[in-house]
Design a protein around this motif. Structure first.
Motif, PDB file in Angstrom:
ATOM      1  N   THR A  14       0.847  -1.197   0.000  1.00 51.08           N
ATOM      2  CA  THR A  14       0.000   0.000   0.000  1.00 51.08           C
ATOM      3  C   THR A  14       0.882   1.247   0.000  1.00 51.08           C
ATOM      4  OG1 THR A  14      -0.099   0.208   2.401  1.00 51.08           O
ATOM      5  CG2 THR A  14      -1.799  -1.151   1.378  1.00 51.08           C
ATOM      6  N   ASN A  15       0.213   2.370  -0.253  1.00 50.48           N
ATOM      7  CA  ASN A  15       0.894   3.656  -0.111  1.00 50.48           C
ATOM      8  C   ASN A  15       0.938   4.021   1.369  1.00 50.48           C
ATOM      9  OD1 ASN A  15      -1.866   4.073   0.172  1.00 50.48           O
ATOM     10  ND2 ASN A  15      -1.804   6.123  -0.695  1.00 50.48           N
ATOM     11  N   PHE A  16       1.611   5.136   1.704  1.00 48.49           N
ATOM     12  CA  PHE A  16       1.697   5.538   3.105  1.00 48.49           C
ATOM     13  C   PHE A  16       0.319   5.792   3.702  1.00 48.49           C
ATOM     14  CE2 PHE A  16       1.581   9.198   6.003  1.00 48.49           C
ATOM     15  CZ  PHE A  16       2.141   8.582   7.104  1.00 48.49           C
ATOM     16  N   GLY A  17      -0.555   6.429   2.915  1.00 46.83           N
ATOM     17  CA  GLY A  17      -1.866   6.800   3.439  1.00 46.83           C
ATOM     18  C   GLY A  17      -2.884   5.670   3.449  1.00 46.83           C
ATOM     19  N   HIS A  18      -2.481   4.465   3.061  1.00 50.32           N
ATOM     20  CA  HIS A  18      -3.371   3.298   3.010  1.00 50.32           C
ATOM     21  C   HIS A  18      -4.633   3.559   2.181  1.00 50.32           C
ATOM     22  CE1 HIS A  18      -0.790   1.450   5.913  1.00 50.32           C
ATOM     23  NE2 HIS A  18      -1.000   2.406   6.781  1.00 50.32           N
ATOM     24  N   SER A 332      -5.461   6.990  11.706  1.00 48.16           N
ATOM     25  CA  SER A 332      -6.617   7.669  12.307  1.00 48.16           C
ATOM     26  C   SER A 332      -7.577   8.180  11.227  1.00 48.16           C
ATOM     27  CB  SER A 332      -6.147   8.822  13.195  1.00 48.16           C
ATOM     28  OG  SER A 332      -5.550   9.825  12.410  1.00 48.16           O
ATOM     29  N   TYR A 333      -7.132   8.208   9.973  1.00 49.04           N
ATOM     30  CA  TYR A 333      -8.014   8.648   8.888  1.00 49.04           C
ATOM     31  C   TYR A 333      -9.065   7.599   8.534  1.00 49.04           C
ATOM     32  CZ  TYR A 333      -5.777  13.086   7.782  1.00 49.04           C
ATOM     33  OH  TYR A 333      -5.346  14.384   7.830  1.00 49.04           O
ATOM     34  N   GLY A 334      -8.952   6.416   9.142  1.00 54.86           N
ATOM     35  CA  GLY A 334      -9.975   5.395   8.916  1.00 54.86           C
ATOM     36  C   GLY A 334      -9.648   4.502   7.735  1.00 54.86           C
ATOM     37  N   ARG A 335     -10.619   3.682   7.348  1.00 54.91           N
ATOM     38  CA  ARG A 335     -10.352   2.612   6.372  1.00 54.91           C
ATOM     39  C   ARG A 335      -9.988   3.134   4.990  1.00 54.91           C
ATOM     40  NH1 ARG A 335     -14.843  -1.924   7.040  1.00 54.91           N
ATOM     41  NH2 ARG A 335     -13.683  -2.715   5.264  1.00 54.91           N
ATOM     42  N   GLY A 336     -10.551   4.295   4.626  1.00 50.30           N
ATOM     43  CA  GLY A 336     -10.266   4.838   3.288  1.00 50.30           C
ATOM     44  C   GLY A 336      -8.890   5.479   3.189  1.00 50.30           C
ATOM     45  N   LYS A 397      -8.959  13.409   3.660  1.00 52.57           N
ATOM     46  CA  LYS A 397      -9.471  12.103   4.063  1.00 52.57           C
ATOM     47  C   LYS A 397     -10.155  11.424   2.873  1.00 52.57           C
ATOM     48  CE  LYS A 397     -12.665   9.886   7.246  1.00 52.57           C
ATOM     49  NZ  LYS A 397     -13.062   9.820   8.637  1.00 52.57           N
ATOM     50  N   VAL A 398      -9.896  10.147   2.686  1.00 51.75           N
ATOM     51  CA  VAL A 398     -10.560   9.384   1.620  1.00 51.75           C
ATOM     52  C   VAL A 398     -11.590   8.479   2.275  1.00 51.75           C
ATOM     53  CG1 VAL A 398     -10.229   7.778  -0.298  1.00 51.75           C
ATOM     54  CG2 VAL A 398      -8.415   9.396   0.274  1.00 51.75           C
ATOM     55  N   THR A 399     -12.795   8.476   1.708  1.00 53.12           N
ATOM     56  CA  THR A 399     -13.820   7.566   2.240  1.00 53.12           C
ATOM     57  C   THR A 399     -14.316   6.694   1.095  1.00 53.12           C
ATOM     58  OG1 THR A 399     -15.645   9.038   1.712  1.00 53.12           O
ATOM     59  CG2 THR A 399     -14.584   9.355   3.872  1.00 53.12           C
TER      60      THR A 399
END
Ligand SMILES: Cc1cc2nc3c(=O)[nH]c(=O)nc-3n(C[C@H](O)[C@H](O)[C@H](O)COP(=O)(O)OP(=O)(O)OC[C@H]3O[C@@H](n4cnc5c(N)ncnc54)[C@H](O)[C@@H]3O)c2cc1C
Length: 474
Positions: A14-18, A332-336, A397-399
């Motif tokens: 994955t990338n850093f930001g998942h 902490s940004y969550g699953r997205g 944030k990505v959702t």
């Protein structure tokens, strides 16, 4: 090598930001000869090879889904160190953290570091990273005395600013698609304390923050602004400026103490109580627009209590790697997950263009939860991202549902950046299109990069998802 690539090498990267992930055949070489063998095995199979350091790029720079990924973290030996001159030769998998921990007690510090200490030197060179001192120190490539690289043709090249200078200025910042760095020789910076003299204060809006940074840059070793992206009106882009100076020789009364690695280590707890390892879980509750508004406002209110005239001592690590304070904060940004969008705009146009970007994000209901402003200067590298101006990095944030809206937003932001004569940074990118990249680089740079790719990698063996997205099949 029996079958290539071998199915038991398949792994999700994955990338850093998942926020992006893909399955690749992952190989982890320990020596350059193994890379040469992997090149030979991959040639003619239809599989491409992508380099990967610590995977700390925000976008798809080190992903190569369906193909081969070379994870270079095991090539992490320090090859040579001269504490008299501050010249160090390392393998590409050595991290920024490993580097400073090795040289600090001798009074040397990496002259350019990113906001986290986990990236590898190979990854840092491939992106030509910048620090909070870019306006004075330039990118990391300006501190490279020499590197060796293995090209897909099997040729091993030694490059310096004067030897194979065209390759030097192309492979540094060359996104890892021209060749793999196998050793890197860096000139470090002499320091006389493990501390910096830091200053911090509130700025009521973006324009004033930029004016302050502009007037202070001749007299500051580091400058960076935190920007509240959730606030509008006359306080648009309000935030906090951080400024720091190195100590002069003899100024630190006990340099042997402050230069100890132990004096730099970030604490495990907040206020001696809350274990930092669990903090990201609490932060999740604030990773929404009202929560971001609240935390940004609280930070700004606190900033207003700071006095810009008084300095405080801050360790080099605490100042430079603030983002490492909270382990796994990106989760902490969550699953997205999250993406970052960083644009670089010439000084004269920057205030207006960044104001337009911030307003656009707010109008679309997608404000950045973290904004960071830096001052830059141009450099001589082929795919340089720096300009004589400012950059604004914005985290989003990505959702599950907002990806199309984010893509539309960043497409529209890119139009504003291009119209302002701006540039982009591939280490932070996951949304740029081929058209935008072609326009920002210009036909001459693009043609020179294509020619360099054809010279170093005629079969186009080295590729990544980023490369295919922004350059296609050149
Ligand atoms: C919290 C955070 C803060 C950051 N702050 C900054 C900052 O202030 N300034 C800044 O400039 N960047 C910053 N970055 C971005 C980061 O420094 C870059 O993305 C860097 O390239 C990551 O290095 P890596 O080892 O993780 O490489 P990866 O992300 O794994 O790979 C990056 C690129 O390097 C290539 N590559 C890796 N190893 C080699 C090699 N040996 N030879 C050739 N190519 C190779 C890959 O193919 C890829 O294109 C930040 C990132 C994070 C997560």
């Amino acid at each position: 090598m029996a079958s290539f690539p071998s199915a038991d090498r398949l792994a999700l990267l994955t990338n850093f930001g998942h926020s992006i992930g893909s399955v690749a055949y992952v190989y982890r070489p320990t020596h350059a000869e193994q890379i040469a063998e992997l090149y030979r095995s991959a040639a003619g199979t239809g599989f491409t090879v992508g380099m990967r350091g610590a995977g700390r790029s925000y976008g798809d720079a080190s992903l190569n889904g369906g193909h081969v990924a070379l994870d270079l973290q095991r090539m992490n030996r320090i090859l040579d160190w001269n504490p008299g001159t501050g010249v160090i030769r390392v393998e590409p998998g050595v991290t920024i953290g490993q580097l400073w921990a090795y040289t600090l007690e001798d009074g040397w510090w990496p002259p350019v570091v990113p906001g986290t200490m986990f990236p590898t030197l190979g990854g840092c060179l491939a992106m030509n990273i910048h620090g909070k001192n870019n306006y004075v120190a330039g990118p990391i490539g300006e501190h490279v005395a020499q590197f060796t690289a293995l090209l897909p043709t099997g040729e091993e090249v030694a490059c310096s600013p004067t030897q194979n200078a065209d390759l030097f200025h192309s492979l540094i910042g060359g996104l890892g698609v021209l060749g793999v760095f196998t050793s890197i020789t860096l000139q470090l910076k002499h320091i006389y304390s493990g501390n910096l003299k830091g200053y911090a204060w509130a700025s009521p809006n973006l324009r004033q923050m930029m004016d302050e940074m502009e007037s202070l840059k001749a007299d500051s070793d580091y400058l960076v602004g935190w920007v509240d992206g959730t606030w509008g009106g006359s306080g648009l882009g309000r935030g906090q400026v951080h400024r720091a100076h190195y100590f002069a020789p003899g100024e630190d009364p006990s340099p042997a103490q402050s230069l100890r690695v132990e004096a730099q280590v970030l604490p495990d707890t907040f206020f001696g109580l809350v274990p930092k390892s669990i903090l990201w879980q609490f932060m999740r509750f604030f990773m929404n627009t009202p929560g971001a508004w609240l935390t940004n406002t609280a930070k700004y209110v606190h900033a207003r209590t700071l006095d810009h005239r008084h300095h405080f001592l801050q360790s080099l690590v605490a100042f430079n790697f603030l983002l490492d304070y909270v382990p796994n904060w990106e989760k902490s940004y969550g699953r997205g997950g999250l993406i970052q969008y960083q644009s670089f705009i010439p000084r004269a146009a920057a205030a207006e263009a960044f104001a337009d970007l911030l307003k656009l994000t707010q109008r679309r209901g997608l404000p950045t939860y973290l904004g960071v402003l830096k001052r830059h200067r141009p450099d001589k590298f082929l795919l340089s991202h720096a300009v004589d101006g400012f950059s604004l990095a914005m985290d989003f944030k990505v959702t599950g549902g907002n990806r199309p809206a984010l893509q539309r937003l960043t497409d529209d932001m890119s139009r504003i950046v291009l119209d302002a004569g701006g540039r982009f940074y591939f280490a932070k990118d996951s949304t740029l299109t081929r058209e935008v990249v072609a326009e920002s680089l210009g036909p001459d740079t693009l043609a020179r990069f294509c020619a360099m790719k054809a010279r170093c990698d005629p079969q186009s063996l080295l590729q990544t998802e980023l490369y295919r997205r922004v350059f296609g099949s050149i």
